[in-house]
Write an enzyme that holds these catalytic residues in place. Structure first.
Site, PDB file in Angstrom:
ATOM      1  CG  ASP A  17      -1.568   1.165   1.342  1.00 16.56           C
ATOM      2  OD1 ASP A  17      -2.044   1.685   0.311  1.00 16.56           O
ATOM      3  OD2 ASP A  17      -1.857   1.803   2.225  1.00 16.56           O
ATOM      4  CG  ASP A  19      -1.372   7.979   0.979  1.00 14.71           C
ATOM      5  OD1 ASP A  19      -0.573   8.767   0.946  1.00 14.71           O
ATOM      6  OD2 ASP A  19      -1.848   7.978  -0.418  1.00 14.71           O
ATOM      7  CB  THR A 110      -1.987   3.213  -3.784  1.00 12.40           C
ATOM      8  OG1 THR A 110      -2.513   4.952  -2.877  1.00 12.40           O
ATOM      9  CG2 THR A 110      -1.651   4.084  -5.092  1.00 12.40           C
ATOM     10  CB  SER A 111      -7.578   3.680  -2.104  1.00 12.50           C
ATOM     11  OG  SER A 111      -7.704   2.275  -1.618  1.00 12.50           O
ATOM     12  CE  LYS A 142      -5.570  -1.156  -1.502  1.00 14.43           C
ATOM     13  NZ  LYS A 142      -4.118  -0.643  -0.791  1.00 14.43           N
ATOM     14  CG  ASP A 167      -1.436   2.186   6.553  1.00 15.10           C
ATOM     15  OD1 ASP A 167      -1.823   3.345   7.465  1.00 15.10           O
ATOM     16  OD2 ASP A 167      -2.198   1.957   5.463  1.00 15.10           O
TER      17      ASP A 167
END
Length: 223
Positions: A17, A19, A110-111, A142, A167
């Protein structure tokens, strides 16, 4: 180190991921989302509790606000985040850890939209990944597993042989649904995240190496 990171396993690829996992963008995210929440009379604290790890448009849709186009609002939020990189920094040890990995064996998943991801990775000094799966690359963000399934397929690795570094609860749920192993990076956590998965505070605690068979393993950094 809270728990060993899968000491008895080896992996075909690592999926990260962005961020909160390889870089810290909490300051800018909270600035931009707080301004948006105040503009739309949304409770700031409640909103900040659910935005992390999800597509912005999906988060806004969940709020059920009338007269709001989630896609357009997400576009404006993204532009605001692209323009603000103050305080975007790497998670400790992330640059060295990623730089040491074989180029064909890792990806960032990543989103965030691709343009935002590019700006933040550059601001944090994170090496450009061999593969970047961004928010627009999958229909379902996600906690759906789509992004991790796509990353594993593109790297030519079974998802069950991938280790996902995450995270956020939404990302962890997505990795679980994809059938991947999970390692939690807790560098940005204010409180202990309830999870059965092993965790480390940062990449300064771990080292990755290739086995003679060509798979990836993680061990605790010595000294």
């Amino acid at each position: 180190m809270a728990l060993p990171l899968h000491p008895d396993r080896s992996f075909g690829a690592f999926l990260f991921d962005m961020d909160g996992t390889v870089l810290n963008s909490i300051a800018v995210g909270e600035r931009v989302w707080t301004a948006w929440a105040l503009q739309h009379n949304v409770d700031v604290e409640s909103l900040l509790a659910i935005v992390h790890g999800r597509k912005a448009a999906e988060t806004i849709t969940r709020l059920g606000l009338s007269g709001i186009d989630p896609v357009e609002e997400a576009r404006l939020l993204t532009l605001a985040e692209i323009a603000d990189v103050a305080g975007v920094v790497p998670i400790a040890g992330a640059i060295d850890f990623l730089s040491a990995l074989p180029r064909d064996r890792w990806a960032i998943v990543t989103s965030a939209p691709r343009d935002l991801a590019a700006v933040r990775l550059k601001a944090a000094g994170i090496p450009w990944p061999p593969l970047l799966i961004a928010g627009e690359d999958v229909q379902n963000g996600k906690p759906a597993p789509d992004c991790f399934l796509l990353a594993a397929k593109t790297l030519g690795q079974p998802t069950e042989e991938c280790l996902v570094f995450e995270d956020a609860p939404a990302g962890i749920e997505a990795a679980e649904a994809a059938g991947a192993a999970v390692a939690v990076i807790s560098a940005t956590h204010k409180t202990l995240l309830p999870t059965p998965h092993p965790s480390v505070a940062s990449y300064e605690e771990i080292v990755a190496a290739l086995t003679p068979a060509g798979s990836l393993r993680i061990s605790a950094k010595q000294g």
